[in-house]
Design an enzyme around this catalytic site. Structure first.
Site, PDB file in Angstrom:
ATOM      1  CE  LYS A 120      -5.131 -32.398 -22.673  1.00 17.73           C
ATOM      2  NZ  LYS A 120      -6.429 -31.728 -22.832  1.00 17.73           N
TER       3      LYS A 120
HETATM    4  P1  NAD Z   1      -2.277 -22.308 -27.449  1.00 22.89           P
HETATM    5  O1  NAD Z   1      -0.938 -22.937 -27.476  1.00 22.89           O
HETATM    6  O2  NAD Z   1      -3.008 -22.071 -28.731  1.00 22.89           O
HETATM    7  O3  NAD Z   1      -2.219 -20.901 -26.687  1.00 22.89           O
HETATM    8  C1  NAD Z   1      -1.648 -20.769 -25.416  1.00 22.89           C
HETATM    9  C2  NAD Z   1      -1.584 -19.299 -25.016  1.00 22.89           C
HETATM   10  O4  NAD Z   1      -0.993 -19.233 -23.720  1.00 22.89           O
HETATM   11  C3  NAD Z   1      -0.696 -18.467 -25.929  1.00 22.89           C
HETATM   12  O5  NAD Z   1      -1.219 -17.158 -26.004  1.00 22.89           O
HETATM   13  C4  NAD Z   1       0.639 -18.466 -25.197  1.00 22.89           C
HETATM   14  O6  NAD Z   1       1.437 -17.328 -25.509  1.00 22.89           O
HETATM   15  C5  NAD Z   1       0.177 -18.427 -23.755  1.00 22.89           C
HETATM   16  N1  NAD Z   1       1.164 -19.002 -22.825  1.00 22.89           N
HETATM   17  C6  NAD Z   1       1.940 -20.097 -23.021  1.00 22.89           C
HETATM   18  N2  NAD Z   1       2.730 -20.299 -21.941  1.00 22.89           N
HETATM   19  C7  NAD Z   1       2.423 -19.322 -21.059  1.00 22.89           C
HETATM   20  C8  NAD Z   1       2.914 -18.966 -19.776  1.00 22.89           C
HETATM   21  N3  NAD Z   1       3.886 -19.676 -19.184  1.00 22.89           N
HETATM   22  N4  NAD Z   1       2.363 -17.893 -19.154  1.00 22.89           N
HETATM   23  C9  NAD Z   1       1.389 -17.167 -19.747  1.00 22.89           C
HETATM   24  N5  NAD Z   1       0.900 -17.437 -20.976  1.00 22.89           N
HETATM   25  C10 NAD Z   1       1.425 -18.485 -21.615  1.00 22.89           C
HETATM   26  O7  NAD Z   1      -3.145 -23.230 -26.469  1.00 22.89           O
HETATM   27  P2  NAD Z   1      -4.713 -23.353 -26.362  1.00 22.89           P
HETATM   28  O8  NAD Z   1      -5.140 -24.482 -27.224  1.00 22.89           O
HETATM   29  O9  NAD Z   1      -5.346 -22.009 -26.522  1.00 22.89           O
HETATM   30  O10 NAD Z   1      -4.864 -23.865 -24.853  1.00 22.89           O
HETATM   31  C11 NAD Z   1      -4.907 -22.957 -23.752  1.00 22.89           C
HETATM   32  C12 NAD Z   1      -5.526 -23.664 -22.561  1.00 22.89           C
HETATM   33  O11 NAD Z   1      -6.851 -24.100 -22.908  1.00 22.89           O
HETATM   34  C13 NAD Z   1      -4.787 -24.918 -22.093  1.00 22.89           C
HETATM   35  O12 NAD Z   1      -4.918 -25.028 -20.694  1.00 22.89           O
HETATM   36  C14 NAD Z   1      -5.568 -26.044 -22.761  1.00 22.89           C
HETATM   37  O13 NAD Z   1      -5.435 -27.274 -22.063  1.00 22.89           O
HETATM   38  C15 NAD Z   1      -6.976 -25.490 -22.675  1.00 22.89           C
HETATM   39  N6  NAD Z   1      -7.915 -26.087 -23.620  1.00 22.89           N
HETATM   40  C16 NAD Z   1      -7.690 -26.036 -24.957  1.00 22.89           C
HETATM   41  C17 NAD Z   1      -8.609 -26.598 -25.832  1.00 22.89           C
HETATM   42  C18 NAD Z   1      -8.451 -26.512 -27.323  1.00 22.89           C
HETATM   43  O14 NAD Z   1      -9.396 -26.890 -28.044  1.00 22.89           O
HETATM   44  N7  NAD Z   1      -7.344 -26.035 -27.863  1.00 22.89           N
HETATM   45  C19 NAD Z   1      -9.761 -27.233 -25.333  1.00 22.89           C
HETATM   46  C20 NAD Z   1      -9.970 -27.264 -23.945  1.00 22.89           C
HETATM   47  C21 NAD Z   1      -9.041 -26.668 -23.117  1.00 22.89           C
END
Ligand code: NAD
Length: 430
Positions: A120
């Site tokens: 990561k």
């Molecule tokens: P992203 O940046 O596309 O979206 C994040 C979302 O969370 C947005 O809607 C944002 O407004 C919201 N957010 C940000 N800070 C916040 C807060 N303090 N309180 C409430 N909401 C908040 O990110 P993502 O890629 O969708 O990732 C979201 C989660 O999923 C993370 O934990 C990430 O590690 C996990 N994840 C992502 C992937 C991927 O392929 N992108 C894969 C596995 C896990």
């Protein structure tokens, strides 16, 4: 019989010690104890093999201020093949958080059977406060700071919280400029035009929904007509919401950093998306009630999908959740204490290391397609993804039933067990 908790378990690993690292290690320790894991391997898995910390300057758009920011790249396990894991831009990024996330990546890849160890990375910045030009400069400098660590055969970054396919394109371009030729395989989650895979953008959300379907089906319930509340509306949450709606579920709430929108009859997810794209925030969306992120978690629904950030379901609010299932899209959204409360209340938790593994699975497909220069259709990608997710879900759920444990413990036993076996086979050098 030896004491099931070795002495070194109580010695804090100061370099990494943060709440999220403690959660990841506590999960490992609990599982290792239950499995009777070889103590040498157990101790080895508690710390990452490599952790790289950098600080570097970046110039603001006014061309006057030069700020120093911190970046990380952690490789937890090099036993299984190259390391793999996202890059996160967020103010909470630090060494402990990055290490916890890299450890979860290790278990995740092992659970779905991918030939990777966990990694990561991230930079401690708030991406929402930076212009696209600033983000590009930061990304390119960070890439050059970690350039010796990453590569298609060594360590392959992907998008995570606060990053997207454009950021991956800048990393790929910076890396390729240094090498003197195009190296698309250095990242996954990149745009289709430069070697990305069909279906990668929605892959994590699609994988989350496969787990929702399997969890409901297991209890004789159907996706159509079920009610789902989703925290977040970014990459993972928006894809999950869209696919859930296509399958006939009612998405009763979604949110962004400032709060959410709630409609018990079910939101029109496309209209919410159009509003967000046009306005830049969910606030003010007509035809739905505003809710805070904390209230959203406690809404009555069949399935709650936390898909934003970590540490959302805790000992403080777990008693008040009114869902039957929690399917973790985000990494680390549930504390250890909350896990115990939910278990005792009969709420089924599908853990992050299983539920959000769809992203790394299609990243693996992207890496394979790129190395063969042979690209698959979206239908092929989605079908292969769903089949891997279903297989993983059933392996975890059968393990849980056989051992009389919850799904998180079963998933950890599977992931840690596979890694431990590989480590035992390879032995210790020298
Ligand atoms: P992203 O940046 O596309 O979206 C994040 C979302 O969370 C947005 O809607 C944002 O407004 C919201 N957010 C940000 N800070 C916040 C807060 N303090 N309180 C409430 N909401 C908040 O990110 P993502 O890629 O969708 O990732 C979201 C989660 O999923 C993370 O934990 C990430 O590690 C996990 N994840 C992502 C992937 C991927 O392929 N992108 C894969 C596995 C896990």
């Amino acid at each position: 019989m030896t004491d099931p908790t070795p002495d070194w378990c109580s010695v804090p690993n100061l370099e990494w010690d943060t709440p999220m690292y403690r959660l990841a290690v506590a999960q490992l320790d609990q599982t290792a104890r239950r499995m009777g894991l070889d103590e040498n391997i157990w101790e080895r898995l508690r710390t990452p093999q490599r952790a790289h910390v950098v600080s570097f300057p970046f110039r603001r758009d006014d061309y006057e201020r030069v700020m120093t920011v911190f970046g990380y790249r952690v490789q937890h396990l090099l036993t299984m093949g190259p390391t793999k894991g996202g890059i996160r831009y967020d103010l909470d990024v630090n060494l402990g958080e990055t290490t916890a996330l890299s450890m979860w990546m290790t278990w995740k890849c092992a659970i779905v059977g991918l030939p990777f160890g966990g990694a990561k990375g991230g930079i401690r910045i708030c991406p929402r406060e930076l212009s696209q030009r600033e983000l590009q400069r930061i990304t390119r400098r960070y890439t050059s700071e970690i350039i010796e660590l990453i590569g298609p055969d060594t360590d392959i970054p992907a998008p995570d919280l606060g990053t997207n396919e454009q950021v991956m394109a800048w990393i790929m371009d910076t890396y390729s400029q240094q090498k003197g030729f195009a190296v698309p395989g250095v990242v996954t989650g990149k745009p289709i035009e430069i070697g990305g895979s069909h279906g990668r953008l929605e892959a994590t959300g699609r994988g989350v929904i496969s787990c929702v379907i399997e969890a409901l089906r297991h209890r004789g319930l159907d996706m159509a007509g079920s009610t789902i509340a989703i925290q977040g509306f970014g990459n993972v949450a928006r894809a999950a919401a869209t696919i859930a709606q296509q399958l006939g579920a009612r998405v009763v709430a979604v949110s962004d950093v400032a709060g959410g929108v709630h409609l018990p009859e079910g939101l029109d997810v496309y209209a919410v998306g159009e509003w967000l794209d046009a306005q830049g925030e969910l606030k003010g969306y007509p035809g739905a009630e505003p809710v805070t992120n904390a209230e959203l978690l406690e809404l009555p629904c069949d399935v709650l999908i936390p898909a934003a950030i970590q540490n959302q379901i805790t000992g403080e609010n777990a008693h008040r959740l009114r869902c039957h299932f929690v399917v973790e899209g985000a990494n680390g959204p549930t504390s250890l204490e909350a896990d115990a409360i939910l278990r005792q209340r009969g709420v089924i938790v599908v853990p992050d290391i299983l539920a959000n593994a769809g992203g790394v699975t299609v990243s693996y497909f992207e890496w394979v397609q790129g190395s063969q220069q042979f690209f698959w259709s979206e239908e092929e990608v989605n079908a292969k993804l769903i089949s891997i997710m279903q297989r993983a879900y059933h392996a975890v759920s059968e393990k849980a039933e056989r051992e009389g444990v919850d799904l998180r413990t079963a998933a950890l036993i599977l992931g840690i067990g596979r890694v431990a076996e590989a480590k035992r086979r390879r032995g210790v050098f020298p």
